[in-house]
Design a protein around this motif. Structure first.
Motif, short mmCIF file in Angstrom:
data_model
loop_
_atom_site.label_atom_id
_atom_site.label_comp_id
_atom_site.label_asym_id
_atom_site.label_seq_id
_atom_site.Cartn_x
_atom_site.Cartn_y
_atom_site.Cartn_z
N ALA A 72 33.88 45.06 26.39
CA ALA A 72 34.51 43.87 26.97
C ALA A 72 35.37 43.19 25.91
O ALA A 72 35.21 43.42 24.71
N ARG A 74 37.36 39.17 25.12
CA ARG A 74 37.25 37.76 25.46
C ARG A 74 38.50 37.04 25.01
O ARG A 74 39.02 37.30 23.91
N HIS A 88 36.31 36.67 30.05
CA HIS A 88 35.93 38.00 29.60
C HIS A 88 36.82 39.02 30.30
O HIS A 88 37.21 38.83 31.47
#
Length: 367
Positions: A72, A74, A88
């Motif tokens: 992921a 951010r 995210h």
């Protein structure tokens, strides 16, 4: 790319801290690695002159959020008072970035976030289906029919009528699912409908859908009647395809408008700045590899941009700060509900100064 998520940034006077970092959490030491990556980016912000209240806000946001599962990224943007953007992303950035300035560092933000494709997912079979809305709610759907859903294994006297009743039940179930799907697509303003199930069940659903929903439908071969977790990768791939189709469509629209000579496309910094001030930009195109490093002067109104202080004063606007042209123009596009398209080497389009725009109406001599 729709810029609704950037709208809060147009109401703040800044200055802004912009952070794009890798938030991957898939190893035993992932939490520690995440903190180390943030510490490095925080030091860059300090070196750039970021103010302590902004750093404190970011510290709380980074350390207070729940860790995502797997890979992921951010994206965070903050001013002195609050976190303005916190998202995210499914794909982590190749490298983290941190910026401090009069405007947010918007090209890394757009590259990281990408365009949202609101998606409805439905799994269909002979008994009905399950519908997952754009908000993630899953609902089982079937008709009120109590008719049979299985045909006889072997043909016999009178079986033709029984089979017809089964097919009628299938049709009613497909109609019930289609009705619920249509509500989910319209209510969620979905741009993609992913349908899972065997080919006959998918075909029945397609036949019952209104044209607008059928046009955004993508089919996945699956014989189950539930929403198995393994289809999520396929759903993401379908969203990526739809996102790229939209981007290519916007580039094509610009090329077409440029070739018509009707004044509905401009290129170059001066032309795009003039169109921005006129609120004429419908789609802003920015070449990521060739975005202008030139600074523009800005006033309180996000669309009041100019190449010099004097030019801004001539239109009755008070110059406040200067900022990179690409960031200023993207922010202005968000303020007037325009789209932004990031172009690259594979696009068959030439942009002077790395900038172009499709216009809502002609400006200048053509107008």
């Amino acid at each position: 790319m729709r810029l609704d998520f950037l709208r809060p940034l147009t109401d703040s006077d800044g200055p802004f801290a912009t952070v794009v970092l890798d938030a991957t959490h898939d190893t035993a030491d992932a939490t520690e690695q995440y903190r180390l990556r943030w510490r490095d980016l925080r030091e860059r912000l300090v070196d750039a002159g970021a103010e302590e209240p902004v750093l404190d806000l970011l510290d709380d946001a980074v350390t207070g959020a729940a860790a995502p599962d797997g890979t992921a990224g951010r994206v965070l943007v903050a001013d002195r008072d609050r976190i303005l953007l916190d998202r995210h992303t499914e794909i982590p950035p190749e490298r983290g970035t941190a910026g401090w300035g009069a405007l947010p560092d918007l090209l890394p933000v757009l590259s990281a976030v990408g365009e949202q494709v609101r998606t409805v997912v439905v799994a269909v079979d002979n008994t009905g289906g399950e519908v997952r809305s754009v908000d993630g709610w899953v609902e089982g759907v079937s008709s009120d029919s109590t008719g049979p859903v299985h045909k006889a294994g072997t043909a016999g006297p009178g079986e033709g009528g029984a089979d017809a009743r089964v097919e009628e039940t299938w049709k009613r179930n497909a109609q019930a699912v289609a009705e619920r799907v249509e509500k989910a697509v319209r209510g969620g303003n979905a741009g993609l409908l992913v349908v899972v199930g065997d080919a006959p069940a998918r075909a029945r659903l397609r036949d019952e859908l209104p044209p607008a929903s059928a046009e955004v439908m993508v089919e996945i071969e699956n014989t189950g009647g539930t929403l198995p977790a393994q289809v999520d990768d396929t759903v993401r791939a379908a969203a990526d395809d739809r996102r790229e189709q939209r981007r290519i469509g916007s580039v094509t629209s610009y090329a077409t408008a440029s070739g018509r000579g009707e004044g509905l496309a401009v290129t170059g910094l001066a032309g795009v700045v003039a169109a921005t001030r006129a609120h004429a930009v419908e789609t802003l195109l920015v070449d990521r590899a060739d975005a202008p490093g030139t600074a523009l002067w800005l006033a309180a109104d996000p669309t009041a941009v100019a190449e010099s202080r004097d030019e801004l004063a001539q239109i009755g606007a008070e110059p406040t700060v200067s900022a990179p042209a690409a960031d200023a123009l993207v922010r202005a596009a968000a303020a007037v509900d325009a789209d932004v398209v990031l172009t690259g080497p594979g696009d068959d389009v030439a942009l002077t100064d790395g900038l172009g725009a499709v216009l809502r109406f002609p400006i200048g001599p053509v107008a």
